[in-house]
Structures are given as structure tokens and as C-alpha cells.
Design a protein around this motif. Sequence first.
Motif, PDB file in Angstrom:
ATOM      1  N   MET A   1      50.471  43.893  20.533  1.00 24.90           N
ATOM      2  CA  MET A   1      48.799  44.774  20.518  1.00 24.90           C
ATOM      3  C   MET A   1      49.866  45.741  18.534  1.00 24.90           C
ATOM      4  N   LYS A   2      48.563  46.076  18.399  1.00 25.28           N
ATOM      5  CA  LYS A   2      48.801  46.842  16.645  1.00 25.28           C
ATOM      6  C   LYS A   2      50.023  47.863  16.689  1.00 25.28           C
ATOM      7  N   ALA A   3      50.951  48.336  16.237  1.00 27.96           N
ATOM      8  CA  ALA A   3      51.863  48.994  16.369  1.00 27.96           C
ATOM      9  C   ALA A   3      50.402  50.402  15.616  1.00 27.96           C
ATOM     10  N   GLY A   4      50.708  51.468  16.324  1.00 30.11           N
ATOM     11  CA  GLY A   4      49.901  52.408  15.973  1.00 30.11           C
ATOM     12  C   GLY A   4      48.778  52.928  16.187  1.00 30.11           C
ATOM     13  N   HIS A   5      48.343  51.934  16.574  1.00 33.87           N
ATOM     14  CA  HIS A   5      46.476  51.904  16.775  1.00 33.87           C
ATOM     15  C   HIS A   5      46.242  52.806  17.664  1.00 33.87           C
ATOM     16  N   ALA A   6      44.905  52.808  17.996  1.00 34.49           N
ATOM     17  CA  ALA A   6      44.718  53.882  19.244  1.00 34.49           C
ATOM     18  C   ALA A   6      45.098  53.333  20.767  1.00 34.49           C
ATOM     19  N   GLU A   7      45.433  54.706  21.337  1.00 38.84           N
ATOM     20  CA  GLU A   7      45.613  54.399  22.869  1.00 38.84           C
ATOM     21  C   GLU A   7      43.959  53.377  23.770  1.00 38.84           C
ATOM     22  N   VAL A   8      44.766  53.199  24.738  1.00 39.26           N
ATOM     23  CA  VAL A   8      43.765  51.863  25.134  1.00 39.26           C
ATOM     24  C   VAL A   8      43.522  53.406  26.014  1.00 39.26           C
ATOM     25  N   ARG A   9      42.062  52.283  26.194  1.00 35.36           N
ATOM     26  CA  ARG A   9      41.013  53.151  26.686  1.00 35.36           C
ATOM     27  C   ARG A   9      40.027  52.711  27.766  1.00 35.36           C
ATOM     28  N   THR A  10      40.389  51.075  27.559  1.00 37.27           N
ATOM     29  CA  THR A  10      39.672  50.457  28.651  1.00 37.27           C
ATOM     30  C   THR A  10      40.595  49.398  29.424  1.00 37.27           C
ATOM     31  N   PHE A  11      41.188  50.125  30.829  1.00 30.40           N
ATOM     32  CA  PHE A  11      42.087  48.273  31.350  1.00 30.40           C
ATOM     33  C   PHE A  11      40.602  47.264  32.131  1.00 30.40           C
ATOM     34  N   PHE A  12      41.262  46.176  31.685  1.00 24.00           N
ATOM     35  CA  PHE A  12      40.904  45.170  32.498  1.00 24.00           C
ATOM     36  C   PHE A  12      41.503  44.771  33.284  1.00 24.00           C
ATOM     37  N   LEU A  13      41.157  44.440  34.551  1.00 25.89           N
ATOM     38  CA  LEU A  13      41.938  44.050  35.918  1.00 25.89           C
ATOM     39  C   LEU A  13      41.683  42.528  36.613  1.00 25.89           C
ATOM     40  N   ASP A  14      42.490  41.645  36.007  1.00 27.19           N
ATOM     41  CA  ASP A  14      41.830  40.591  37.007  1.00 27.19           C
ATOM     42  C   ASP A  14      42.208  41.300  38.170  1.00 27.19           C
ATOM     43  N   ARG A  15      41.794  40.469  39.655  1.00 26.52           N
ATOM     44  CA  ARG A  15      41.937  40.542  41.246  1.00 26.52           C
ATOM     45  C   ARG A  15      43.253  40.275  41.987  1.00 26.52           C
ATOM     46  N   ASP A  16      43.299  38.557  41.929  1.00 33.78           N
ATOM     47  CA  ASP A  16      44.083  37.967  42.640  1.00 33.78           C
ATOM     48  C   ASP A  16      45.353  37.864  42.279  1.00 33.78           C
ATOM     49  N   GLY A  17      46.599  38.545  42.509  1.00 31.61           N
ATOM     50  CA  GLY A  17      48.203  38.289  41.955  1.00 31.61           C
ATOM     51  C   GLY A  17      48.468  39.406  40.995  1.00 31.61           C
ATOM     52  N   THR A  18      47.213  40.496  41.297  1.00 35.64           N
ATOM     53  CA  THR A  18      47.476  41.289  39.644  1.00 35.64           C
ATOM     54  C   THR A  18      47.015  42.369  41.174  1.00 35.64           C
ATOM     55  N   LEU A  19      45.594  42.677  41.413  1.00 29.36           N
ATOM     56  CA  LEU A  19      45.496  44.096  42.576  1.00 29.36           C
ATOM     57  C   LEU A  19      46.459  43.453  44.173  1.00 29.36           C
ATOM     58  N   ASN A  20      46.461  42.124  43.927  1.00 30.27           N
ATOM     59  CA  ASN A  20      46.191  42.280  45.407  1.00 30.27           C
ATOM     60  C   ASN A  20      47.131  40.771  46.006  1.00 30.27           C
ATOM     61  N   ALA A  21      47.793  40.627  46.963  1.00 28.80           N
ATOM     62  CA  ALA A  21      48.097  39.349  46.872  1.00 28.80           C
ATOM     63  C   ALA A  21      47.455  38.160  47.408  1.00 28.80           C
ATOM     64  N   LYS A  22      48.571  37.005  46.226  1.00 30.89           N
ATOM     65  CA  LYS A  22      47.354  35.858  45.968  1.00 30.89           C
ATOM     66  C   LYS A  22      47.043  34.748  46.607  1.00 30.89           C
ATOM     67  N   PRO A  23      45.993  34.317  47.210  1.00 30.96           N
ATOM     68  CA  PRO A  23      45.895  33.515  48.571  1.00 30.96           C
ATOM     69  C   PRO A  23      46.137  32.275  47.894  1.00 30.96           C
ATOM     70  N   PRO A  24      46.893  31.360  48.941  1.00 31.20           N
ATOM     71  CA  PRO A  24      47.233  29.676  48.524  1.00 31.20           C
ATOM     72  C   PRO A  24      46.122  29.404  47.604  1.00 31.20           C
ATOM     73  N   ASP A  25      46.797  28.246  46.843  1.00 31.64           N
ATOM     74  CA  ASP A  25      45.601  27.168  46.118  1.00 31.64           C
ATOM     75  C   ASP A  25      44.737  26.999  46.546  1.00 31.64           C
ATOM     76  N   GLY A  26      43.320  27.034  45.971  1.00 31.59           N
ATOM     77  CA  GLY A  26      42.599  26.608  46.788  1.00 31.59           C
ATOM     78  C   GLY A  26      41.741  27.357  48.107  1.00 31.59           C
ATOM     79  N   ARG A  27      42.514  28.370  48.818  1.00 26.53           N
ATOM     80  CA  ARG A  27      42.068  29.493  49.378  1.00 26.53           C
ATOM     81  C   ARG A  27      41.194  30.077  48.867  1.00 26.53           C
TER      82      ARG A  27
END
Length: 194
Positions: A1-27
Motif C-alpha cells: 500500500m501507499k505509505a501514509g494513506h488512509a487506514e483500511v476501512r473495508t476488508f474483503f475476505l476469501d473464505r476457504d483457506g482464509t477463514l476456514n480449512a480448505k477442502p481438498p481440490d475438487g471438493r
Amino acid sequence: MKAGHAEVRTFFLDRDGTLNAKPPDGRYIGHPAELILLPGAAEAVRELNAAGRRVVLVTNQRGVARGLMTGADVAAVHARLAALLREHDAFLDAVYVCPHEVGECGCRKPLPGLLTAAMRDFRDIDPADSVMIGDTESDVMAGKAAGTLTVLLQGPGKPPANTVADMVATDLRAAVGLLLTSSKSGCVSKGGFV
Ligand SMILES: [Mg+2]
Ligand SMILES: [Zn+2]
């Protein structure tokens, strides 16, 4: 990020592998009991909630298009996710799902459609003070396409990933810790490694 810019207000989060354990490939996670939160994930969301940040889940669930689960199954999984987060006094502000097959829509990451849909629904989301956090390069590309800061999560003990992400972190909690801290100091180095 650009140093000195505004704080991050919105956090877009992925789900599998980010919040919860990822299922095996193809599952796909088609049943609430299959959803297991990753260590520190709920705490990270709670930190964001407590800091007044918006938290938006953006997830590809192609198993719907493939007939392996229904939209109702996905909704049940997300009800379970909300319940698990609630146990940690954490919550998501919104959830956006792409149920489509590859090439059939504008919302399957790495396309930015889920993020831009949220920007239409929440008119005060500014990509310039938003971040996309996920465990795959397609998350990073979706964030880049939507104009947000990007963080790739790659797990512990690995060498720096080959990525176009602005930052790399071991897990969601590390990423959130860095972004909340850095917004106080106003300084995050591009290519930083948490
Ligand atoms: Mg993922
Ligand atoms: Zn889609």
C-alpha cells in the motif's frame, strides 16, 4: 500500500483457506459440519469488528454449478460460519457468493464482480481504502482488478511467494494485525512479509 494513506476501512475476505480449512481440490464444503475455522480467524474478524472496519466475505463456490451442492447448502454453511464467529463475538457485514462455472459470469474470482457488487450495495466502500485478503493468487487478482490493496496468505514457514500481492502474511490474524497497526502508523511497505 501507499505509505501514509488512509487506514483500511473495508476488508474483503476469501473464505476457504482464509477463514476456514480448505477442502481438498475438487471438493466443496456442502454441509455445515464440514466447516472448520482456521486458528485465529474468528479472533481476527472480531478485531476488525471491534475496530469498526467493514468485513465482506467473497467466495467462489463452483460446486453449485457442478451440481455437487445447492445454493441452500451454501446458505446453511454460511449460517454455521456466522454461528461459529458469533461464539467469538465476531460477525461478517456481508457475504457474496459466486456459484457459477468458470467463464460463465463476471463474479468468479479472479474477476472482481463480487467486490464490485459489494461496492454497489455499500456506496461508501472506496477501493482505495479497501483490502482483499485471500490464500490464492486469484483472490489477489480480484482485488487488483477492483482497485484494492491485496494480501496473499500463504501459511507459516514458507519462503516468500511469487505473487503480485502488495503484501504476504502467514494467516488472517497476521494480516489483520499488520493492517490495523499500520493504519495507526500510516506505513506499510510494499512486498512486506509478516
Ligand atoms: Mg481460498
Ligand atoms: Zn459468478
